[in-house]
Design a protein around this motif. Structure first.
Motif, mmCIF file in Angstrom:
data_model
loop_
_atom_site.group_PDB
_atom_site.id
_atom_site.type_symbol
_atom_site.label_atom_id
_atom_site.label_comp_id
_atom_site.label_asym_id
_atom_site.label_seq_id
_atom_site.Cartn_x
_atom_site.Cartn_y
_atom_site.Cartn_z
ATOM 1 N N GLY A 1 -1.892 2.400 -16.119
ATOM 2 C CA GLY A 1 -0.920 1.808 -16.699
ATOM 3 C C GLY A 1 0.378 2.520 -16.283
ATOM 4 O O GLY A 1 1.390 1.626 -16.015
ATOM 5 N N ARG A 2 0.504 3.615 -16.101
ATOM 6 C CA ARG A 2 1.843 4.400 -15.874
ATOM 7 C C ARG A 2 2.044 3.889 -14.391
ATOM 8 O O ARG A 2 3.429 3.724 -14.056
ATOM 9 C CB ARG A 2 1.618 5.839 -15.647
ATOM 10 N N VAL A 3 1.232 3.831 -13.422
ATOM 11 C CA VAL A 3 1.394 3.423 -12.144
ATOM 12 C C VAL A 3 1.973 2.203 -12.048
ATOM 13 O O VAL A 3 2.888 1.474 -11.283
ATOM 14 C CB VAL A 3 0.134 3.744 -11.251
ATOM 15 N N ALA B 1 0.778 -0.888 -0.031
ATOM 16 C CA ALA B 1 0.059 -0.110 -0.067
ATOM 17 C C ALA B 1 0.982 1.188 0.056
ATOM 18 O O ALA B 1 0.612 2.191 -0.613
ATOM 19 C CB ALA B 1 -0.896 -0.041 1.304
ATOM 20 N N ALA B 2 1.858 1.151 0.660
ATOM 21 C CA ALA B 2 3.101 2.205 0.749
ATOM 22 C C ALA B 2 3.555 2.710 -0.429
ATOM 23 O O ALA B 2 3.712 3.670 -0.982
ATOM 24 C CB ALA B 2 3.881 2.190 2.000
ATOM 25 N N ALA B 3 4.090 1.514 -1.201
ATOM 26 C CA ALA B 3 4.435 1.401 -2.353
ATOM 27 C C ALA B 3 3.630 1.924 -3.436
ATOM 28 O O ALA B 3 4.127 2.996 -4.342
ATOM 29 C CB ALA B 3 5.108 0.187 -3.005
ATOM 30 N N ILE B 4 2.396 1.757 -3.314
ATOM 31 C CA ILE B 4 1.331 2.296 -4.322
ATOM 32 C C ILE B 4 1.175 3.694 -4.111
ATOM 33 O O ILE B 4 1.217 4.396 -4.986
ATOM 34 C CB ILE B 4 0.039 1.451 -4.117
ATOM 35 N N ASP B 5 0.896 4.140 -3.011
ATOM 36 C CA ASP B 5 1.092 5.483 -2.490
ATOM 37 C C ASP B 5 2.045 6.467 -3.122
ATOM 38 O O ASP B 5 1.963 7.555 -3.811
ATOM 39 C CB ASP B 5 0.716 5.663 -1.041
ATOM 40 N N GLY C 1 -2.925 -4.740 -8.556
ATOM 41 C CA GLY C 1 -3.726 -4.021 -9.796
ATOM 42 C C GLY C 1 -5.175 -3.117 -9.125
ATOM 43 O O GLY C 1 -5.305 -2.205 -9.398
ATOM 44 N N PRO C 2 -5.964 -4.244 -8.313
ATOM 45 C CA PRO C 2 -7.177 -3.563 -7.931
ATOM 46 C C PRO C 2 -7.035 -2.825 -6.920
ATOM 47 O O PRO C 2 -7.928 -1.780 -6.664
ATOM 48 C CB PRO C 2 -7.830 -4.902 -7.363
#
Length: 154
Positions: free
Chosen positions: A125-127, A106-110, A145-146
């Motif tokens: 797609g970029r993320v 979650a931290a990496a996504i943020d 992904g979700p």
């Protein structure tokens, strides 16, 4: 020690220890790596070098295949074959990078969303590409992904 050297050393150790399960699994990894190298070379005999990321991708794919096989064996009542697949998964995972926990993912996504300035689902797609490059082999992108989509919707 790089990943390829670790695999070769582990194969030698398994030979000396006469550990047939470990040896056969390590040889399967070696065969998959050789197949990929041949594919990279192409017809002219020259080509790109295998990177650590390529090796991690190969082994991640092998783990995923074995997880699917183990599930199919369990559903079919072939528990001894499912157990064998689980043993192979454990051996392969010894050489993969540590998987990120849900909180770390979650931290990496943020962080990726913040760094890219992503504002909506059209930036997904970029993320995902950024996460793939930063955390290759450390997270299952099918699961992530979700989570990315949900963050981008809010």
């Amino acid at each position: 020690m790089d990943l390829r050297a670790r695999l070769q050393a582990a194969t030698k150790e398994a030979m000396k220890a006469r550990d047939s399960t470990r040896l056969s699994t390590l040889r399967l990894i070696g065969a998959a790596v050789k197949d990929r190298e041949i594919a990279l070379r192409g017809g002219d005999g020259e080509g790109g070098e295998m990177t650590e990321a390529d090796l991690v991708a190969i082994m991640s794919r092998m783990v995923k295949q074995r997880q699917e096989s183990a599930k199919a064996y369990e559903e079919g009542g072939r528990l001894e074959l499912a157990a064998q697949e689980e043993q192979e998964i454990a051996i392969i995972q010894e050489f993969l990078p540590r998987q990120l926990s849900e909180a770390e993912s979650a931290a990496a996504i943020d962080a990726a969303i913040g760094d890219l300035g992503a504002t909506g689902v059209r930036d997904m797609g970029r993320v995902m590409a950024e996460l793939r490059s930063r955390h290759a082999g450390q997270m299952d992108l099918g699961v992530v992904g979700p989570m990315v989509k949900q963050r981008l919707l809010h």
